[in-house]
Enzyme design. Structure first.
Site, PDB file in Angstrom:
ATOM      1  N   LYS A  12       5.580  18.685   9.148  1.00  0.00           N
ATOM      2  CA  LYS A  12       4.238  19.304   9.193  1.00  0.00           C
ATOM      3  C   LYS A  12       3.297  18.443  10.034  1.00  0.00           C
ATOM      4  O   LYS A  12       3.530  17.245  10.218  1.00  0.00           O
ATOM      5  CB  LYS A  12       3.651  19.493   7.790  1.00  0.00           C
ATOM      6  CG  LYS A  12       3.425  18.198   6.971  1.00  0.00           C
ATOM      7  CD  LYS A  12       2.078  17.506   7.201  1.00  0.00           C
ATOM      8  CE  LYS A  12       1.976  16.205   6.426  1.00  0.00           C
ATOM      9  NZ  LYS A  12       1.155  15.188   6.972  1.00  0.00           N
ATOM     10  N   ASP A 141       3.081  16.180  -0.831  1.00  0.00           N
ATOM     11  CA  ASP A 141       3.351  17.120   0.267  1.00  0.00           C
ATOM     12  C   ASP A 141       4.557  18.028   0.018  1.00  0.00           C
ATOM     13  O   ASP A 141       4.817  18.937   0.811  1.00  0.00           O
ATOM     14  CB  ASP A 141       3.600  16.350   1.574  1.00  0.00           C
ATOM     15  CG  ASP A 141       2.318  15.758   2.146  1.00  0.00           C
ATOM     16  OD1 ASP A 141       1.223  16.218   1.757  1.00  0.00           O
ATOM     17  OD2 ASP A 141       2.411  14.844   2.988  1.00  0.00           O
TER      18      ASP A 141
HETATM   19  P1  ATP Z   1       3.508  11.995   4.543  1.00  0.00           P
HETATM   20  O1  ATP Z   1       3.108  12.630   5.842  1.00  0.00           O
HETATM   21  O2  ATP Z   1       3.972  12.995   3.490  1.00  0.00           O
HETATM   22  O3  ATP Z   1       2.553  10.968   4.015  1.00  0.00           O
HETATM   23  P2  ATP Z   1       5.281  10.340   6.054  1.00  0.00           P
HETATM   24  O4  ATP Z   1       5.831  11.271   7.086  1.00  0.00           O
HETATM   25  O5  ATP Z   1       4.156   9.450   6.487  1.00  0.00           O
HETATM   26  O6  ATP Z   1       4.876  11.173   4.792  1.00  0.00           O
HETATM   27  P3  ATP Z   1       7.955   9.685   5.214  1.00  0.00           P
HETATM   28  O7  ATP Z   1       8.733   9.851   6.476  1.00  0.00           O
HETATM   29  O8  ATP Z   1       8.079  10.763   4.191  1.00  0.00           O
HETATM   30  O9  ATP Z   1       6.428   9.408   5.528  1.00  0.00           O
HETATM   31  O10 ATP Z   1       8.380   8.269   4.603  1.00  0.00           O
HETATM   32  C1  ATP Z   1       7.576   7.581   3.678  1.00  0.00           C
HETATM   33  C2  ATP Z   1       8.458   6.583   2.939  1.00  0.00           C
HETATM   34  O11 ATP Z   1       9.388   7.296   2.110  1.00  0.00           O
HETATM   35  C3  ATP Z   1       9.266   5.679   3.844  1.00  0.00           C
HETATM   36  O12 ATP Z   1       8.989   4.350   3.488  1.00  0.00           O
HETATM   37  C4  ATP Z   1      10.715   6.020   3.551  1.00  0.00           C
HETATM   38  O13 ATP Z   1      11.544   4.883   3.497  1.00  0.00           O
HETATM   39  C5  ATP Z   1      10.685   6.702   2.193  1.00  0.00           C
HETATM   40  N1  ATP Z   1      11.662   7.813   2.059  1.00  0.00           N
HETATM   41  C6  ATP Z   1      12.305   8.143   0.948  1.00  0.00           C
HETATM   42  N2  ATP Z   1      13.091   9.216   1.157  1.00  0.00           N
HETATM   43  C7  ATP Z   1      12.946   9.591   2.419  1.00  0.00           C
HETATM   44  C8  ATP Z   1      13.494  10.626   3.217  1.00  0.00           C
HETATM   45  N3  ATP Z   1      14.377  11.529   2.746  1.00  0.00           N
HETATM   46  N4  ATP Z   1      13.088  10.720   4.499  1.00  0.00           N
HETATM   47  C9  ATP Z   1      12.177   9.846   4.989  1.00  0.00           C
HETATM   48  N5  ATP Z   1      11.637   8.842   4.275  1.00  0.00           N
HETATM   49  C10 ATP Z   1      12.004   8.700   2.997  1.00  0.00           C
END
Ligand code: ATP
Length: 292
Positions: A12, A141
């Site tokens: 997203k 999210d």
């Molecule tokens: P958001 O936009 O919802 O805040 P994000 O895109 O910034 O999320 P993610 O990629 O979801 O961040 O990763 C956040 C943390 O979650 C990372 O430190 C990662 O190690 C952990 N994590 C746990 N499971 C997953 C997964 N399936 N995919 C990615 N990261 C994951």
């Protein structure tokens, strides 16, 4: 017997994200317009009908992502088994394409995909609001990733309202450079940094997309604390505009930056320019969901 299913789990972007003050319970009130995009991971769930012990195994192609019960997808799988009292083992594998800790809900979307797949692999057929209730306990999210399309989010992000949109007149380029951002740390920085700029109203964004126009007055509170510390993200934001984007904004808590282009060819030329600089540039499109 082995039953297995693979789906794409979509990322997203936030077209609008206004974070309010921290509440006494530690959460923040937010107002957001979230848009699902065609950048995706592949998520596969395998169910072995011969197993009788509740458990989740997980593998992921990205070493930055934990391949154990800390993985959001593993948490969702276990929550599903617990909720429906299913004594069975599932194996989840994630082919990661969405950058990690990038403001693109990469973990949340994998979790949502697992819930959706298990709902059909185990013939539970739970309604969407029941899946969203499981999801909401595991990450703000995840319910949006289940619903998809375009939604507004309010409250602490848990009140989601799908937005009916006509065909959206833009093509997206998402760029990611530099290090990931920890979302809790980004919120902590926001709390320390007073808002000095005027905050546009979310209604402008909504009205423009509902009219099928290029979204107007995009805004992201996190820009004021993340961009000053991420020179590469700030540069990408400027480069997007110089390369023909109508709008450029950071997504979520960053550091991914997206550009919206009216012309797909201009978007593809911008991608080529970022490729030349060695910056990861991912073209994608908005995902539109039909709403009755
Ligand atoms: P958001 O936009 O919802 O805040 P994000 O895109 O910034 O999320 P993610 O990629 O979801 O961040 O990763 C956040 C943390 O979650 C990372 O430190 C990662 O190690 C952990 N994590 C746990 N499971 C997953 C997964 N399936 N995919 C990615 N990261 C994951």
């Amino acid at each position: 017997m082995i039953l297995t299913k693979t789906i794409k789990s979509y990322a997203k972007i936030n077209l609008y994200l206004n974070v309010g003050a921290k509440r006494p319970d530690g959460y923040h009130d937010v107002e957001s317009v979230m848009q699902q995009v065609t950048l995706f991971d592949y998520v596969t769930v395998l169910r072995d009908t011969d197993t009788t012990v509740r458990g989740v195994k997980i593998t992921c192609t990205d070493r930055l992502v934990p391949s154990d019960d800390r993985n959001i997808a593993a948490k969702c799988a276990m929550a599903f088994l617990d909720k429906y009292g299913i004594d069975s083992e599932v194996s989840v594998s994630i082919d990661k394409r969405i950058p990690v800790a990038a403001g693109l809900a990469g973990g949340s979307t994998d979790g949502a995909a697992v819930l959706a797949i298990m709902n059909s692999l185990f013939d539970v057929n739970a309604p969407m609001d029941e899946l969203c209730a499981i999801a909401a306990k595991l990450g703000a999210d995840i319910p949006f990733c289940l619903i998809g399309g375009t939604c507004t989010a309010s409250g602490i992000g848990e009140i989601l309202t799908p937005v009916k949109t006509p065909v959206l007149p833009y093509h997206i380029l998402i760029c990611n450079a530099g290090h990931g951002v920890s979302t809790p740390q980004a919120y902590a920085k926001l709390d320390e940094t007073p808002v000095t700029e005027p905050v546009p109203s979310m209604q402008d964004v909504l009205t423009s997309i509902q009219n099928g126009e290029m979204p107007r007055n995009l805004y992201n509170s996190f820009e004021r604390v993340i961009l000053p510390e991420h020179a590469e993200a700030s540069q990408i934001r400027r480069d997007m505009l110089a390369l023909g984007a109508e709008i450029s904004l950071m997504s979520g808590s960053g550091p991914s930056v997206f550009g919206l282009f009216t012309d797909a060819e201009a978007r593809d030329r911008a991608k080529a320019a970022f490729d030349m600089k060695g910056i990861l540039a991912m073209p994608c499109e908005p995902v539109i969901k039909k709403i009755k």
